[in-house]
Design a protein around this motif. Structure first.
Motif: not given
Length: 292
Positions: A69-79, A163-164, A169-173, A218-223
């Motif tokens: 759940v933590f990973t799914l929420v973080c990756v969704t918000l990041l993307m 976390t988000v 910054p990495f995702v946005a840039l 993939i990177l964000e899921v791993i991190w």
């Protein structure tokens, strides 16, 4: 043999830096390695007993589900937020783009421990600026002594936000750089054909940027799965284990319970899960022709 000879130094470095620790971790997970082993250097081979022990642990399934759940929420918000910020960077004036980029880079450059301590201070029960501001605004009444980290939902929510915020910054840039490689002539042709913003986003931006999106996902899921510092500094997995994820669970098992073999087995399970996800995800994209 020439190509192999040229990549041999890189392969040797990878095997030494990454291969050996993984092999050592796998070996440790099959042994009864406790405090006594630290002094004697001896550990008994017990096969898969450590894995049986963690899989029969009542807390492991809850930790695994919480990590998903933590990973799914973080990756969704990041993307999603990364896409919005990259689109904003494309539309603002050059000086505003420079200011936004500098702000993103400063957030990205801040060490995670320092960033986590800043957030801890912001939401400190008595002197935190967040509690002071909410109390001044009278949105939720008197919040001057409210302890965010003693409530499981609020504590996990703050960890997700941190976390988000740190990874955005990495995702946005990266998305901004990928978006800049798309020819504007494609969008001009689409506008002449009567396409709207959402249609251009769906039929031009997403298909062309899909390989970049795949790597970022993939990177964000791993991190996110391996996220440890913000959780440990803010809550140490509490209250009552409500914010414990696989990374924290492995650390607690190994260094708080002194069950180093079991902690290593948790880490091995984490590596296997991430490897299976990455391989399945890349194979699926390869079949669709999105990555080569």
């Amino acid at each position: 043999m020439l190509p192999w000879a040229m990549i041999a130094p890189a392969l040797a470095a990878l095997l030494l830096i990454q291969g050996y620790p993984l092999l050592r971790l796998l070996t440790l997970s099959t042994r009864e390695f406790g405090p006594r082993s630290l002094f004697t250097g001896q550990s008994d081979f017990i096969g898969l007993d450590n894995f049986t022990r963690i899989f029969t642990d009542a807390d492991f399934l809850a930790v695994l589900l919480r990590t998903v759940v933590f990973t799914l929420v973080c990756v969704t918000l990041l993307m999603v937020l990364g896409f919005l910020i990259s689109h904003l960077l494309m539309g603002v004036s050059p000086w505003a783009r420079v200011v936004l980029t500098v702000c993103l880079v400063l957030v990205w450059a801040m060490p995670m421990v320092a960033a986590t301590l800043v957030w801890q201070w912001m939401f400190q029960p008595q002197y935190g600026v967040a509690n002071w501001l909410l109390t001044r605004l009278r949105l939720f009444g008197d919040m001057s002594v409210y302890d965010w980290f003693s409530h499981p939902t609020q504590a996990l929510g703050l960890i997700i936000l941190l976390t988000v915020w740190k990874g955005l910054p990495f995702v946005a840039l990266t998305l901004f750089a990928a978006r800049g490689q798309i020819s504007e002539s494609l969008y001009e042709a689409a506008r002449l054909d009567g396409a709207g913003t959402l249609q251009m986003f769906r039929h031009i931006t997403i298909p062309i940027m899909r390989p970049v999106l795949a790597i970022l996902t993939i990177l964000e899921v791993i991190w996110s799965v391996n996220s440890f510092t913000p959780i440990w500094v803010l809550t140490q997995g509490g209250p009552d284990g409500a914010t414990t994820t696989l990374g924290v669970y492995a650390y607690i098992t190994a260094f708080s319970r002194n069950e180093y073999g079991s902690g290593a087995s948790v880490a091995v399970v984490t590596v296997v899960i991430l490897a299976l996800f990455s391989v399945a995800y890349v194979r699926r994209l390869s079949r669709q022709g999105d990555v080569v």
